[in-house]
Design an enzyme around this catalytic site. Structure first.
Site, PDB file in Angstrom:
ATOM      1  N   ASP A 168       0.756  -1.277  -0.164  1.00  0.00           N
ATOM      2  CA  ASP A 168      -0.106  -0.096  -0.033  1.00  0.00           C
ATOM      3  C   ASP A 168       0.992   1.236  -0.029  1.00  0.00           C
ATOM      4  O   ASP A 168       0.723   2.191  -0.918  1.00  0.00           O
ATOM      5  CB  ASP A 168      -0.924   0.027   1.144  1.00  0.00           C
ATOM      6  N   VAL A 225      -4.974   2.314  -0.573  1.00  0.00           N
ATOM      7  CA  VAL A 225      -5.031   1.647  -1.856  1.00  0.00           C
ATOM      8  C   VAL A 225      -5.505   0.176  -1.624  1.00  0.00           C
ATOM      9  O   VAL A 225      -6.289  -0.150  -2.713  1.00  0.00           O
ATOM     10  CB  VAL A 225      -3.443   1.714  -2.591  1.00  0.00           C
ATOM     11  N   ASP A 226      -5.090  -0.559  -0.753  1.00  0.00           N
ATOM     12  CA  ASP A 226      -5.782  -1.727  -0.513  1.00  0.00           C
ATOM     13  C   ASP A 226      -7.277  -2.090  -0.229  1.00  0.00           C
ATOM     14  O   ASP A 226      -7.874  -2.854  -0.997  1.00  0.00           O
ATOM     15  CB  ASP A 226      -4.875  -2.531   0.747  1.00  0.00           C
ATOM     16  N   GLU A 227      -7.737  -0.838   0.379  1.00  0.00           N
ATOM     17  CA  GLU A 227      -8.868  -1.136   0.630  1.00  0.00           C
ATOM     18  C   GLU A 227      -9.847  -0.679  -0.789  1.00  0.00           C
ATOM     19  O   GLU A 227     -10.693  -1.530  -0.896  1.00  0.00           O
ATOM     20  CB  GLU A 227      -9.347   0.281   1.361  1.00  0.00           C
TER      21      GLU A 227
END
Length: 399
Positions: free
Chosen positions: A141, A169-171
């Protein structure tokens, strides 16, 4: 009521956040998510938060793995790979987010799986995609926040490039992974055909900055961060966080006329065009914050909202969890801890569907907790299951 994905089986090889949070969203809609873990469990089960675990389990893992069944398999063994393929053979979806090439080395790549299940929806998450110059790089991320331009526009003018305070970003990538899985399932339902779906962190990081990227790449203008803390480089005052007499308050878009009406700072009405409010944003924020520092938060918020000025509380997580709207929305829930039987607090269900509501129907599983039950569902006899455990193909099933 049934979930929208009742009857859908997902073979879930994912780990960390990008994949597990995506598959949890689908599990909450009724999908049977079979979490296929390495012997000993997914690595994130032991990822500490501030150097600690929550009763022996990572709070990050607990947040993203409810409503799933877990089986431990040694995918490097021929028998473990065959069991995985048997599960995939009857699944509607396979999800994975290893680095490109790992699933192929396990004999579980798209072409391998399609031979056993031609209609499979095969969903791959990665850092940069399965092709291109960065495929072998680690995708994480913080790295993608930096590479996508996000850190360059976050913070104050004199600050170094600044990341945001969550794995944004992961989310977003997890949400895109779940969304595009649904697209592929809809196509599968209509045509009977599967396909491969690819989502990566780099594309996701650029995608959620669509408006900022479009502005910067097309306008002959520099968008510099402000000195005073305007919260976006391309927006005018008053957009930002303001200190109060007893805390802070957020003020978003508002006309200078309405701000002047509440604060009595008549000079603010001189900034009567968008160009002026942008060019003088630091001066406006400093003058406004000189006023807000003298005001109690609750009284100031009430006065701003009375004039329809876009303003809100600045909460920490504890305050957020007690917020009356958060409570009304049931966005903080208590779930049983898999190891202790006590409860822990976590986020609830963010959306509602009137006919097929999402549901939290089970706690996060212990690693391999459902190994015996899953193998029994696939026709394995108890003696054979015990033999596989003794040979290390599957995890311990003695409990």
């Amino acid at each position: 009521m049934s979930g929208a994905l009742d009857g859908v089986t997902i073979a879930d090889f994912t780990q960390m956040m990008q994949g597990p949070w995506a598959s949890q969203k689908l599990a909450e809609m009724g999908a049977d998510v079979i979490k296929i873990e390495r012997i000993g469990g997914e690595w994130e089960r032991k990822l500490e938060a501030g150097g600690e675990l929550l009763d022996g389990v990572s709070p990050f893992f607990l947040a993203m793995n409810r409503n799933k069944r877990s089986i431990e398999l040694d995918l490097k063994s021929d028998q473990g790979r065959e069991i995985a393929l048997e599960i995939v053979e009857e699944a509607d979806v396979l999800m994975e987010n290893f680095r490109p090439g790992v699933m192929d080395r396990f004999g579980l790549g798209y072409e391998d799986v399609r031979e056993r299940n031609p209609d499979i929806v095969y969903v791959s998450g990665s850092g940069f995609g399965s092709t291109g110059p960065y495929t072998d790089r680690p995708g994480q991320d913080l790295l993608l926040q930096a590479m996508s331009g996000l850190t360059e526009y976050t913070g104050r003018d004199q600050d170094p490039p600044t990341p945001v305070g969550t794995a944004v970003v992961d989310e977003h990538s997890a949400t895109l992974m779940a969304l595009n899985t649904m697209f592929a399932l809809f196509y599968q339902e209509r045509t009977g055909e599967g396909q491969k779906v690819e989502v990566n962190l780099l594309n996701s990081a650029i995608d959620f900055q669509c408006q900022e990227v479009t502005a910067v790449l097309n306008m002959n203008q520099e968008f510099d961060r402000s000195e005073s803390g305007i919260a976006q480089a391309w927006l005018s005052a008053p957009y930002g966080i303001y200190e109060t007499a007893d805390g802070h308050i957020a003020i978003a878009m508002a006309s200078m006329e309405s701000i002047a009406k509440v604060t009595g700072i008549e000079e603010l009405t001189d900034y009567d065009t968008s160009e002026k409010t942008y060019e003088n944003r630091d001066e406006i924020k400093r003058r406004l914050e000189k006023y807000t520092r003298q005001q109690p938060t609750d009284e100031l918020l009430e006065a701003l909202l009375a004039e329809d000025i876009w303003a809100g509380n600045v909460n920490d997580f504890h305050e957020m969890a007690e917020d009356p709207q958060v409570t009304h929305n049931e966005m903080i829930v208590e779930i049983e801890h898999p190891e202790t039987g006590e409860t822990f607090k976590t986020t609830g269900l963010p959306a509602s569907l009137s006919e097929t509501p999402p549901e939290i129907d089970s706690r996060p599983p212990r690693s391999g907790e459902h190994t015996k039950k899953i193998l029994g569902d696939w026709g394995y006899e108890e003696g054979e299951i015990e033999r596989l455990a003794e040979e290390g193909v599957i995890g311990d099933v003695s409990e």
